[in-house]
Design an enzyme around this catalytic site. Sequence first.
Site, PDB file in Angstrom:
ATOM      1  N   ARG A   1      40.090  42.359  37.163  1.00 21.14           N
ATOM      2  CA  ARG A   1      38.940  42.008  36.334  1.00 21.14           C
ATOM      3  C   ARG A   1      38.523  43.115  35.397  1.00 21.14           C
ATOM      4  O   ARG A   1      37.996  42.867  34.317  1.00 21.14           O
ATOM      5  CB  ARG A   1      37.766  41.609  37.226  1.00 21.14           C
ATOM      6  CG  ARG A   1      37.887  40.204  37.750  1.00 21.14           C
ATOM      7  CD  ARG A   1      36.941  39.968  38.879  1.00 21.14           C
ATOM      8  NE  ARG A   1      37.393  40.631  40.082  1.00 21.14           N
ATOM      9  CZ  ARG A   1      36.716  40.632  41.229  1.00 21.14           C
ATOM     10  NH1 ARG A   1      35.554  40.025  41.298  1.00 21.14           N
ATOM     11  NH2 ARG A   1      37.175  41.227  42.285  1.00 21.14           N
TER      12      ARG A   1
ATOM     13  N   GLY B   1      40.790  34.822  46.507  1.00 17.71           N
ATOM     14  CA  GLY B   1      40.785  35.532  45.235  1.00 17.71           C
ATOM     15  C   GLY B   1      39.412  36.090  44.931  1.00 17.71           C
ATOM     16  O   GLY B   1      38.607  36.365  45.829  1.00 17.71           O
ATOM     17  N   CYS B   2      39.128  36.260  43.646  1.00 16.47           N
ATOM     18  CA  CYS B   2      37.853  36.825  43.222  1.00 16.47           C
ATOM     19  C   CYS B   2      36.678  36.064  43.825  1.00 16.47           C
ATOM     20  O   CYS B   2      36.578  34.845  43.669  1.00 16.47           O
ATOM     21  CB  CYS B   2      37.776  36.789  41.701  1.00 16.47           C
ATOM     22  SG  CYS B   2      36.151  37.202  41.043  1.00 16.47           S
ATOM     23  N   PHE B   3      35.778  36.785  44.482  1.00 16.53           N
ATOM     24  CA  PHE B   3      34.676  36.081  45.162  1.00 16.53           C
ATOM     25  C   PHE B   3      33.648  35.512  44.206  1.00 16.53           C
ATOM     26  O   PHE B   3      32.850  34.671  44.597  1.00 16.53           O
ATOM     27  CB  PHE B   3      34.014  36.948  46.230  1.00 16.53           C
ATOM     28  CG  PHE B   3      33.636  38.359  45.859  1.00 16.53           C
ATOM     29  CD1 PHE B   3      33.389  38.755  44.553  1.00 16.53           C
ATOM     30  CD2 PHE B   3      33.505  39.323  46.866  1.00 16.53           C
ATOM     31  CE1 PHE B   3      33.017  40.052  44.234  1.00 16.53           C
ATOM     32  CE2 PHE B   3      33.133  40.639  46.567  1.00 16.53           C
ATOM     33  CZ  PHE B   3      32.899  40.992  45.242  1.00 16.53           C
TER      34      PHE B   3
END
Length: 235
Positions: free
Chosen positions: A3, A55-57
């Site tokens: 990110r 994956g990304c929370f």
Amino acid sequence: MTRSGFFGISLVALATLGVACHTAMGEPGPRVLPAPVLAEPAPATHHASAVFAGGCFWGVQSVFEHIRGVTATRAGFDGGARDTADYETVSSGDTGHAESVEVDFDPTQVSYGTLMRIFFSVALDPTQVNRQFPDDGTQYRSVLYTRSTEQARQAHDYIAQLDAAHVFTRPIATQVMSDRGFYPAEADHQNFAARYPDHPYIATYDAPRIEALHALFASSWRAQPVLTLADDGGS
């Protein structure tokens, strides 16, 4: 790419990257998967919880925030030790933690089986190993962290059901593990998608998941998300 690499990239470039990453995954987009066939016991309480890593929370939390019957969510970490449960350290990929979301729910309104079904249908590509979308590393692996023997039974059975039905072109890589302890992430990571809807990462990867949830699971949809309270570690 993680990110941190998204700052300074144009939205057009991000959209192109999003399509490329989706194509590389080799799986169809969000769709309604079969419901679990394993019967669940009648709920004996209005309060239950489970932990989902996919994956990304940011995006996983945003999906669960919009599900009817969910009473609270918290973005955080699971699978490692307490003293390494912070974003910067977990981002190294060496802590054993996976970015996770703790979900509190009312089993009389939404079952654990339904939460799993929505999770696998719209929240992630469960065939990915140690990655999701552009995020790569063990901290982005998919795990169902179960909090009871009944949850573990349901989780194993549902994954076996989906694999047997070949609903994905590759085997499901999502692990089923007993919860080792969930640790909330820093305040700025809570409700991130709701607070920063125009953030390039959110617009590219997470907003489509919310749209898919609304379109595919209308009976489970709630327009107003359940946001993490400040005293839960959020904002």
